[in-house]
Design an enzyme around this catalytic site. Structure first.
Site, PDB file in Angstrom:
ATOM      1  N   HIS A 160     -22.093   5.899  32.588  1.00 39.81           N
ATOM      2  CA  HIS A 160     -20.686   5.651  32.941  1.00 39.81           C
ATOM      3  C   HIS A 160     -20.360   5.993  34.396  1.00 39.81           C
ATOM      4  O   HIS A 160     -19.225   5.810  34.826  1.00 39.81           O
ATOM      5  CB  HIS A 160     -19.787   6.466  32.009  1.00 39.81           C
ATOM      6  CG  HIS A 160     -19.908   7.942  32.268  1.00 39.81           C
ATOM      7  ND1 HIS A 160     -21.073   8.642  32.029  1.00 39.81           N
ATOM      8  CD2 HIS A 160     -19.029   8.830  32.794  1.00 39.81           C
ATOM      9  CE1 HIS A 160     -20.895   9.904  32.390  1.00 39.81           C
ATOM     10  NE2 HIS A 160     -19.672  10.049  32.852  1.00 39.81           N
ATOM     11  N   ASP A 161     -21.328   6.532  35.133  1.00 36.67           N
ATOM     12  CA  ASP A 161     -21.097   6.884  36.547  1.00 36.67           C
ATOM     13  C   ASP A 161     -21.825   5.941  37.497  1.00 36.67           C
ATOM     14  O   ASP A 161     -21.832   6.167  38.708  1.00 36.67           O
ATOM     15  CB  ASP A 161     -21.635   8.290  36.840  1.00 36.67           C
ATOM     16  CG  ASP A 161     -20.805   9.380  36.209  1.00 36.67           C
ATOM     17  OD1 ASP A 161     -19.607   9.159  35.960  1.00 36.67           O
ATOM     18  OD2 ASP A 161     -21.365  10.473  35.974  1.00 36.67           O
ATOM     19  N   ASP A 180     -19.592  15.732  24.766  1.00 33.91           N
ATOM     20  CA  ASP A 180     -19.793  15.996  26.185  1.00 33.91           C
ATOM     21  C   ASP A 180     -19.253  17.393  26.467  1.00 33.91           C
ATOM     22  O   ASP A 180     -18.125  17.705  26.098  1.00 33.91           O
ATOM     23  CB  ASP A 180     -19.013  14.941  26.995  1.00 33.91           C
ATOM     24  CG  ASP A 180     -19.703  14.595  28.295  1.00 33.91           C
ATOM     25  OD1 ASP A 180     -20.027  15.535  29.040  1.00 33.91           O
ATOM     26  OD2 ASP A 180     -19.887  13.399  28.574  1.00 33.91           O
ATOM     27  N   ASP A 219     -22.300  18.337  31.205  1.00 31.77           N
ATOM     28  CA  ASP A 219     -21.783  17.733  32.429  1.00 31.77           C
ATOM     29  C   ASP A 219     -21.978  18.609  33.667  1.00 31.77           C
ATOM     30  O   ASP A 219     -21.673  19.809  33.636  1.00 31.77           O
ATOM     31  CB  ASP A 219     -20.272  17.502  32.230  1.00 31.77           C
ATOM     32  CG  ASP A 219     -19.643  16.724  33.361  1.00 31.77           C
ATOM     33  OD1 ASP A 219     -19.958  15.533  33.497  1.00 31.77           O
ATOM     34  OD2 ASP A 219     -18.836  17.315  34.116  1.00 31.77           O
ATOM     35  N   GLU A 242     -27.044  17.242  32.657  1.00 33.75           N
ATOM     36  CA  GLU A 242     -26.847  16.348  33.799  1.00 33.75           C
ATOM     37  C   GLU A 242     -27.044  17.153  35.079  1.00 33.75           C
ATOM     38  O   GLU A 242     -26.216  17.991  35.430  1.00 33.75           O
ATOM     39  CB  GLU A 242     -25.429  15.749  33.793  1.00 33.75           C
ATOM     40  CG  GLU A 242     -25.269  14.698  34.878  1.00 33.75           C
ATOM     41  CD  GLU A 242     -23.850  14.517  35.383  1.00 33.75           C
ATOM     42  OE1 GLU A 242     -23.537  13.428  35.873  1.00 33.75           O
ATOM     43  OE2 GLU A 242     -23.057  15.475  35.314  1.00 33.75           O
TER      44      GLU A 242
END
Ligand code: TEU
Ligand code: CA
Length: 558
Positions: free
Chosen positions: A328-329, A98, A199, A256
């Site tokens: 995961h969000d 990440d 990210d 993202e």
């Protein structure tokens, strides 16, 4: 479209803290991932994205990095990381880390130096500005609540943080910062990473006027989305980033981005795009509200379908989106998209079938393959996530009762996807021998990998079949590159589309309701490739679908 090595792959996201704990401290670790590589291989996974494992105070669970060149001891050591890369390679699994470079941690050496001397060299690594009459420089709201500006003690200055105050934004306008970032990326790529998930990358370009916008909530602040739309976009930075790093290694990148302009999509994922792919969040953002999670709305099956179709159309011939139902969000996809009370095994398999048969690169999130669901958190104290705790306050301040506020958080909390992986029916779902850092979803006795591995009709077996189909020599071409065409478009609660390849045509039918239905039929059925029910009734001019039945059919089009 030019073919790329990753087009026919299946990707999987690991949230290390919740995957598997091997030393009993209640926190998942790199050794846990190494132990489960065979599980992933058996599932059919080729690309694994690992959420951050760098040194971090874990204020935002690793998305606040204090040292980009080391592994946090809670996750393991650099030797573990090297071993993971070696073991993955043996199994033809490509590892993505990440890349969190919009911000770092307030404990990072750069920020500590900046605090000591805000006007010095390291002060310029961040956005530090003077306040206005004892107030922050402008009224931007951070994503995790409150002003995006934090005062620097003993000065009249503030630093900018679009996320938590422990996550100061890095100043991408400063060429030195960019060079430091590129150096770090190349250092990791030299180690043998296949690439990165990137990210929050849209945030790196700020509106440098740092001015107020009309308030959108009673707190007098304005969402950062407004400022980003005015910033001119990160294009120039991203072009340089790609040239200085990813291009040199032919690295795979998944960006993202929540809020890009549609006309910019080719710049992101087109032939010479900044990234290999970006995540499609359109069904995750639908139903959202400016007011907060308490005001979010569940989207209907037809809305879900229309959103998927739209993205299929706009990316046609241009590039591949990364398709997800959760990460995961987000809350668990099966709890979010299936109507209340209808989250059955069949319905879960139906969602899986649709997601895996769309054009694009599927990213399965850990636990999705066994149909893990949202968790009924007994109280707000059982929730760890910084974002969820803020949204709880937002709900209470807007007049919700504590029960209502908790309900909203339960529906949308990021912790829904962060509860420990349910490996078995043993204590703590087999995740840890110690005390898990976040509660285990009590449904682990019914939903767990161990049991599903031995059952032919489990959700897990269904995912395996879908992945096998995608990878089979016979159907690979049509599943990966086949064009998309919506059919039966006037029907309600039905997702139906064709994938047309050079030689084969597939028809995907997903009956998104508990009632059965009859559809007119005029094609020649060659083969039933996937079916989440025992039977399929096809007659000369009719096809019968049971409630939540989902099939992939090879047909002959006249
Ligand atoms: O997420 C970026 C982001 O925009 C999310 O905060 C999103 O708005 C929110 O989760 C919706 O609930 C990335 C990471 O995926 C997330 O885990 C981090 O908290 C965030 O960046 C900061 O690094
Ligand atoms: Ca551990």
């Amino acid at each position: 479209m030019e073919k790329k090595w990753w087009h026919d792959k299946v990707a999987y996201q690991i949230y290390p803290k919740s995957f598997l704990d091997t030393n009993g401290d209640g926190i998942g670790d790199l050794r846990g991932i190494i132990n489960k590589l065979d599980y992933l291989k058996e599932l059919g996974i080729d690309i694994v994205w690992i959420s951050p494992v760098y040194c971090s105070p874990l204020v935002d669970q690793g998305y606040d990095i204090s040292d980009y060149y080391n592994i946090d001891p809670r996750f393991g050591t650099m030797e573990d990381m090297d071993e993971l890369l070696r073991e993955a390679k043996k199994r033809d699994i490509h590892i993505l880390m990440d890349l969190v470079v919009n911000h770092c941690s307030d404990q990072h050496e750069w920020f500590q130096k900046a605090l000591k001397d805000p006007d010095g060299e390291y002060g310029k690594y961040f956005y530090i500005r003077e306040g206005k009459d004892g107030n922050p420089p402008c009224n931007w709201r951070s994503y995790f609540g409150g002003s995006a500006w934090e005062p620097i003690p003993g000065t009249d200055k503030y630093y900018l943080h679009l996320f938590a105050k422990e996550q100061p934004d890095l100043n991408w306008e400063n060429p030195k910062v960019r060079r430091e970032i590129y150096k770090m990326i190349n250092w990791w790529l030299d180690k043998g990473l296949a690439g990165f998930r990137i990210d929050a990358i849209i945030n790196i370009k700020k509106d440098l006027r740092f001015r107020d916008f009309p308030a959108d909530r009673p707190d007098g602040l304005c969402s950062c989305f407004v400022m980003l739309a005015e910033s001119g976009g990160p294009g120039e930075f991203l072009r340089e980033l790609k040239k200085e790093t990813f291009d040199r290694y032919d690295a795979f990148t998944a960006g993202e981005l929540f809020n890009y302009k549609e006309e910019d999509l080719p710049d992101y994922i087109g032939a010479d795009g900044y990234f290999s792919t970006i995540f499609d969040f359109s069904s995750e953002t639908a139903g959202g509200s400016e007011k907060g999670w308490y005001d979010r709305r569940k989207i209907s099956p037809d809305e879900y379908r229309d959103i998927l179709y739209r993205v299929q159309h706009i990316t046609e011939g241009m590039g591949f989106m990364a398709n997800i139902i959760e990460n995961h969000d987000e809350p668990r996809g099966v709890s979010r998209y299936l109507p209340e009370g209808e989250c059955t095994e069949d319905a879960k398999k139906m969602l899986a079938t649709v997601m895996m048969m769309l054009r694009g690169l599927p990213f399965i999130y850990q636990g999705q393959e066994i149909g893990m669901t949202n968790c009924a958190f007994p109280s707000i104290e059982d929730i760890d996530d910084i974002n969820s705790r803020d949204e709880y306050q937002v709900a209470v301040q807007a007049g919700c009762s504590k029960e209502e506020a908790l309900k909203a958080i339960e529906r949308y909390s990021r912790d829904n996807c962060r509860t420990p992986f349910q490996w078995s029916a043993e204590e703590n779902a087999g995740f840890t021998s110690g005390k898990p850092w976040l509660m285990v979803n009590p449904n682990y006795t019914q939903i767990n990998a161990g049991q599903q591995m031995s059952e032919e009709d489990s959700v897990l077996s269904h995912y395996k079949r879908l992945i096998r189909l995608r990878k089979s020599e016979e159907y690979k071409e049509v599943v990966v590159y086949g064009s998309f065409r919506a059919v039966y478009t006037a029907e309600k609660n039905l997702i139906a589309f064709l994938r047309k390849g050079e030689e084969k045509t597939l028809l995907i039918l997903a009956n998104f309701q508990k009632e059965g239905r009859i559809l007119p039929w005029g094609s020649e059925l060659k083969k039933v490739l996937i079916n989440n029910k025992k039977q399929l009734d096809v007659q000369e001019d009719k096809i019968f679908l049971e409630g939540y039945q989902a099939v992939v059919l090879e047909i002959c089009l006249e």
